[in-house]
Design a protein around this motif. Structure first.
Motif, PDB file in Angstrom:
ATOM      1  N   ILE A  49      18.427 -12.195  44.456  1.00 14.51           N
ATOM      2  CA  ILE A  49      18.316 -13.098  45.617  1.00 14.51           C
ATOM      3  C   ILE A  49      17.666 -14.416  45.205  1.00 14.51           C
ATOM      4  N   VAL A  50      16.612 -14.335  44.382  1.00 16.07           N
ATOM      5  CA  VAL A  50      15.924 -15.564  43.941  1.00 16.07           C
ATOM      6  C   VAL A  50      16.906 -16.465  43.185  1.00 16.07           C
ATOM      7  N   VAL A  51      17.652 -15.879  42.252  1.00 22.60           N
ATOM      8  CA  VAL A  51      18.580 -16.685  41.443  1.00 22.60           C
ATOM      9  C   VAL A  51      19.703 -17.255  42.326  1.00 22.60           C
ATOM     10  N   LEU A  52      20.303 -16.367  43.142  1.00 22.78           N
ATOM     11  CA  LEU A  52      21.444 -16.784  43.967  1.00 22.78           C
ATOM     12  C   LEU A  52      21.056 -17.863  44.982  1.00 22.78           C
ATOM     13  N   PHE A  53      19.952 -17.636  45.690  1.00 15.75           N
ATOM     14  CA  PHE A  53      19.586 -18.559  46.763  1.00 15.75           C
ATOM     15  C   PHE A  53      18.936 -19.839  46.226  1.00 15.75           C
ATOM     16  N   THR A  54      17.985 -19.713  45.311  1.00 12.96           N
ATOM     17  CA  THR A  54      17.233 -20.917  44.924  1.00 12.96           C
ATOM     18  C   THR A  54      17.879 -21.677  43.771  1.00 12.96           C
ATOM     19  N   LYS A  55      18.475 -20.981  42.831  1.00 13.62           N
ATOM     20  CA  LYS A  55      19.047 -21.670  41.653  1.00 13.62           C
ATOM     21  C   LYS A  55      20.509 -22.074  41.877  1.00 13.62           C
ATOM     22  N   ALA A  56      21.310 -21.117  42.427  1.00 15.53           N
ATOM     23  CA  ALA A  56      22.735 -21.428  42.569  1.00 15.53           C
ATOM     24  C   ALA A  56      23.038 -22.223  43.834  1.00 15.53           C
ATOM     25  N   MET A  57      22.386 -21.865  44.945  1.00 15.75           N
ATOM     26  CA  MET A  57      22.761 -22.493  46.230  1.00 15.75           C
ATOM     27  C   MET A  57      21.690 -23.434  46.789  1.00 15.75           C
ATOM     28  N   TYR A  58      20.578 -23.560  46.110  1.00 20.77           N
ATOM     29  CA  TYR A  58      19.490 -24.463  46.548  1.00 20.77           C
ATOM     30  C   TYR A  58      18.988 -24.159  47.968  1.00 20.77           C
ATOM     31  N   VAL A  59      18.969 -22.889  48.329  1.00 21.29           N
ATOM     32  CA  VAL A  59      18.402 -22.491  49.616  1.00 21.29           C
ATOM     33  C   VAL A  59      16.967 -22.050  49.344  1.00 21.29           C
ATOM     34  N   PRO A  60      15.972 -22.708  49.944  1.00 16.50           N
ATOM     35  CA  PRO A  60      14.583 -22.346  49.633  1.00 16.50           C
ATOM     36  C   PRO A  60      14.181 -20.983  50.200  1.00 16.50           C
ATOM     37  N   LEU A  61      13.303 -20.298  49.502  1.00 15.35           N
ATOM     38  CA  LEU A  61      12.746 -19.030  49.987  1.00 15.35           C
ATOM     39  C   LEU A  61      11.253 -19.259  50.239  1.00 15.35           C
ATOM     40  N   PRO A  62      10.616 -18.447  51.110  1.00 17.94           N
ATOM     41  CA  PRO A  62       9.182 -18.644  51.351  1.00 17.94           C
ATOM     42  C   PRO A  62       8.380 -18.519  50.044  1.00 17.94           C
ATOM     43  N   ARG A  63       7.447 -19.475  49.820  1.00 12.42           N
ATOM     44  CA  ARG A  63       6.690 -19.478  48.567  1.00 12.42           C
ATOM     45  C   ARG A  63       5.285 -18.894  48.721  1.00 12.42           C
ATOM     46  N   GLY A  64       4.821 -18.760  49.947  1.00 15.48           N
ATOM     47  CA  GLY A  64       3.475 -18.255  50.149  1.00 15.48           C
ATOM     48  C   GLY A  64       2.439 -19.367  50.066  1.00 15.48           C
ATOM     49  N   VAL A  65       1.167 -18.970  50.102  1.00 12.25           N
ATOM     50  CA  VAL A  65       0.099 -19.973  50.055  1.00 12.25           C
ATOM     51  C   VAL A  65      -0.849 -19.661  48.886  1.00 12.25           C
ATOM     52  N   TRP A  66      -1.662 -20.670  48.550  1.00  8.05           N
ATOM     53  CA  TRP A  66      -2.745 -20.537  47.557  1.00  8.05           C
ATOM     54  C   TRP A  66      -2.214 -20.000  46.228  1.00  8.05           C
ATOM     55  N   LEU A  67      -2.804 -18.958  45.670  1.00  7.53           N
ATOM     56  CA  LEU A  67      -2.403 -18.443  44.348  1.00  7.53           C
ATOM     57  C   LEU A  67      -0.962 -17.925  44.345  1.00  7.53           C
ATOM     58  N   PHE A  68      -0.587 -17.388  45.505  1.00  8.17           N
ATOM     59  CA  PHE A  68       0.776 -16.830  45.598  1.00  8.17           C
ATOM     60  C   PHE A  68       1.815 -17.944  45.486  1.00  8.17           C
ATOM     61  N   ARG A  69       1.472 -19.117  46.016  1.00 12.53           N
ATOM     62  CA  ARG A  69       2.371 -20.271  45.921  1.00 12.53           C
ATOM     63  C   ARG A  69       2.542 -20.675  44.452  1.00 12.53           C
ATOM     64  N   GLU A  70       1.416 -20.680  43.723  1.00 10.75           N
ATOM     65  CA  GLU A  70       1.474 -21.023  42.289  1.00 10.75           C
ATOM     66  C   GLU A  70       2.352 -20.017  41.545  1.00 10.75           C
ATOM     67  N   PHE A  71       2.201 -18.747  41.941  1.00 10.47           N
ATOM     68  CA  PHE A  71       2.988 -17.684  41.304  1.00 10.47           C
ATOM     69  C   PHE A  71       4.479 -17.899  41.596  1.00 10.47           C
ATOM     70  N   SER A  72       4.799 -18.189  42.866  1.00  6.39           N
ATOM     71  CA  SER A  72       6.208 -18.406  43.244  1.00  6.39           C
ATOM     72  C   SER A  72       6.779 -19.601  42.501  1.00  6.39           C
ATOM     73  N   LEU A  73       5.966 -20.647  42.337  1.00 10.71           N
ATOM     74  CA  LEU A  73       6.442 -21.869  41.683  1.00 10.71           C
ATOM     75  C   LEU A  73       6.843 -21.631  40.220  1.00 10.71           C
ATOM     76  N   LEU A  74       6.366 -20.538  39.658  1.00 17.63           N
ATOM     77  CA  LEU A  74       6.779 -20.199  38.282  1.00 17.63           C
ATOM     78  C   LEU A  74       8.267 -19.833  38.231  1.00 17.63           C
ATOM     79  N   PHE A  75       8.767 -19.355  39.384  1.00 19.31           N
ATOM     80  CA  PHE A  75      10.164 -18.882  39.415  1.00 19.31           C
ATOM     81  C   PHE A  75      11.098 -19.805  40.185  1.00 19.31           C
ATOM     82  N   TYR A  76      10.632 -20.393  41.307  1.00 24.88           N
ATOM     83  CA  TYR A  76      11.509 -21.258  42.113  1.00 24.88           C
ATOM     84  C   TYR A  76      10.720 -22.308  42.855  1.00 24.88           C
TER      85      TYR A  76
END
Lengths: 500, 165
Positions: B138-165
């Motif tokens: 889902i991460v690859v299909l939505f964020t990389k192929a189709m540029y549909v954003p997914l929830p990234r979370g807040v604080w440390l979780f946001r930093e973690f999400s930013l590593l992938f999308y």
């Protein structure tokens, strides 16, 4: 004639055929995944078409549009999760048929109907585009209102003996469509201060929730079929035989005409076409009570109509430069990147390009047969997965599909709330389909009624006595009265038998 | 079952009455004073229909309950199915609440594992494999192929999400 031969030579180049096939495949896969759709696909592909020949680029975009409109029905039939809103009506009978172990047949009917509907509309588009566009433009608010009412009368056929519950479900759907800022007066309705609700209840999360989440919760409670039973299911798409197709000839022809006509009308797209196609199939059927249980007509009706709307929607785009749907609005961008302005002058300045697009869409619909079989086979494998694994996957796709519409968690909560409503509807035997029909057609019904009445200075006579609107309304009201009469006759007979 | 159906019908009736009352405030917000079909016209028409029909349905259910003498049926019996149903609702709400806080990539595998266990899945390989693989797809299909954003979370979780999308 020379133009046609030249256009045929353009389309039947290997490069062009490859782009058409690629477009159909991309469209079908995107359509089948909830949260992704052909509008998004065409928008993303426009920059790539910049480097292509205009004919190749536009054929690619048109092919994505055709494939995407069909693709949604794959997930609607297999998992009761319409991949795209235009496929919601296909799921009404497609999913029950799949549950009976006939998923392959259901997919076959959907593919064949889509192809025939698409081919019909492209043929009409090719032959009488300019004339049809002019007729479409004569439609005003009363005609739109009459069309919406005609589709809503389907509700009276869907409830069977429980017509009261069907009407309640329909009214709830129509009511949900009123939430948000009123289009005519900007009054804030039922948002209770929630900013996210001001844009209204988007019907895609509602559809996904009512069907998919309701089903997951019901399955969790039942505990049946959660493990093991699905492992031995073989799903292979079976195209209908000629005899079976001939049996559906009137359904397909009627829906093809309806879909093409609805597609031509600006602002009314494939979703409305599918619902009206389904509605008319039920109305003309000798066994309306069987709809919703998995009958082939219930798949062919909406599926022919929604794909016929693709060709129809291209008519005002190519002849007048007015988009007939969201995707065709995006396709205008495809013309503009090549310095082309869709409209009547394009037929004079670029006739070869225009006819190449017509032929490319014809070829795209034929390729859809193969692409549909391939993608359906791919997705059908998921049906072999046991529900204890499939259920959570569907839930996550439903949540992310809803989030992706506006990047807003409110849509996800709407999806979940509609899921709970769907569960209770199922439990207490309220049909879900009328709620979805109400939600989809609610804005069109309300706005066309109020605007139309405003136009006629709130006089009902001039509003209802227009030839097209009046005829449609008389047929619609007549069918509701006939349904009511049939139900009372049946109830009367039943109570007579009880007495005897 | 009949009592449950009655409660559902009465809830629709009560909700419709309440919302009908809410429509009284719409006319004050609009500039089109005196318009014959104002913002409350259509909702009132629909809610009026709902009040009428849900009333009729509820009366019908009451008559059936009296006929079948079903007043005594209990609504609160908890069988394994009901436990699974309420647990599924609780788990879903927890996922939806935590999704914008922890982000899609952090919470989805945990949710999928918990939901699969709740639905009775026993194969550990399937549970772990599917939950990680589906999240990745889902991460690859939505964020990389189709540029549909997914929830990234807040604080440390946001930093973690930013590593992938």
């Amino acid at each position: 004639m020379d133009i046609w031969i030249s256009a045929l030579q353009t389309v039947f180049q290997p490069t062009m055929l490859f782009f058409i096939l690629l477009g159909v495949m991309i469209g079908t896969v995107l359509g089948a995944i909830p949260g992704l759709n052909s509008t998004m696909g065409t928008a993303l592909l426009i920059p790539f078409t910049f480097a292509m020949e205009p004919a190749n680029g536009l054929a690619l975009l048109a092919a994505v549009y055709c494939g995407g409109t069909f693709g949604g029905s794959i997930s609607a039939i297999l998992f009761n999760v319409p991949g795209a809103p235009e496929a919601a009506a296909t799921g009404f009978d497609g999913y029950p048929m799949a549950q009976k172990g006939k998923a392959g047949e259901a997919l076959g009917y959907a593919i064949m109907s889509s192809v025939l509907g698409g081919l019909f509309s492209v043929l009409v588009m090719t032959l009488v585009s300019p004339q049809l566009a002019k007729v479409g433009l004569t439609f005003s608010q009363p005609e739109y209102f009459a069309l919406a009412v005609a589709a809503l009368t389907l509700i009276s056929s869907l409830g069977g003996a429980g017509m009261g519950k069907a009407f309640i479900a329909g009214l709830i759907g129509l009511f949900l469509a009123t939430i948000g800022i009123d289009e005519m007066t900007a009054a804030d309705r039922f948002t209770f201060g929630t900013k996210a609700l001001m844009g209204g209840v988007n019907f895609i999360p509602a559809i996904i929730g009512a069907f998919a989440i309701g089903e997951i919760l019901a399955k969790a409670e039942e505990g049946k079929g959660l493990s093991g039973e699905h492992l031995n299911i073989k799903v292979s798409t079976k195209l209908p035989k000629i005899a079976e197709l001939l049996r559906l000839k009137w359904t397909i022809l009627r829906s093809a005409v309806i879909g093409t006509a609805i597609g031509i009308l600006p602002g009314v797209g494939a979703t409305t076409a599918a619902f009206i196609g389904y509605s008319e199939t039920v109305r003309w059927s000798k066994h309306p009570e069987k709809f919703g249980t998995g009958v082939p007509e219930g798949i062919s009706g909406p599926e022919t109509a929604n794909n016929a709307a693709t060709g129809g929607a291209m008519v005002p785009l190519l002849t007048l430069g007015i988009p007939g749907s969201a995707t065709t609005a995006v396709i205008i961008g495809g013309f503009l990147v090549h310095g082309l302005q869709p409209g009547p002058m394009l037929f004079i300045n670029q006739p070869k390009l225009m006819y190449s697009i017509f032929i490319a869409m014809f070829v795209a619909n034929i390729f859809m047969l193969f692409a549909g079989l391939f993608v359906a086979k791919l997705f059908a494998n998921f049906r072999k997965v046991r529900y204890s694994i499939l259920g959570p996957i569907i839930f996550v796709f439903a949540a992310i599909g809803s989030f992706g519409i506006r990047n807003d968690m409110t849509d996800v909560w709407i999806m979940f709330a509609c899921g709970l409503l769907g569960y209770f509807f199922k439990k207490f035997k309220y049909p879900i389909a009328p709620m979805i029909i109400g939600l989809v057609l609610g804005p069109l019904t309300e706005v066309s009624l109020r605007k139309g009445m405003f136009m006629t200075d709130y006089a009902w006579g001039p509003f209802l006595m227009r030839p097209i609107a009046g005829t449609i309304l008389v047929i619609a009201v007549g069918s509701v009265l006939w349904n009511l009469y049939s139900v009372f006759i049946k109830k009367g007979k039943a109570s007579l038998e009880e007495v005897e | 079952m009949l009592k449950g159906e009655l409660i559902f019908g009465l809830l629709i009736l009560a909700g419709s009455l309440l919302l009908f009352w809410v429509t009284g405030s719409f006319q004050k917000q609009t500039a089109l004073q005196g318009a014959q079909m104002g913002p409350s016209f259509w909702p009132r028409f629909l809610l009026g229909g709902l009040i009428l029909l849900s009333g009729i349905i509820s009366v019908g259910v009451i008559r059936r309950i009296m006929k079948e003498k079903a007043w005594g049926e209990s609504l609160m019996t908890m069988d394994p199915g009901k436990v699974r149903f309420f647990a599924a609702i609780g788990l879903s709400i927890a996922y939806l609440v935590l999704l914008p806080v922890l982000g899609f990539i952090a919470i989805t595998p945990v949710f999928m594992i918990a939901f699969m266990l709740l639905l009775g899945e026993k194969s550990k390989g399937w549970i772990i494999g599917v939950s990680i693989a589906m999240t990745a797809i889902i991460v690859v299909l939505f964020t990389k192929a189709m540029y549909v954003p997914l929830p990234r979370g807040v604080w440390l979780f946001r930093e973690f999400s930013l590593l992938f999308y």
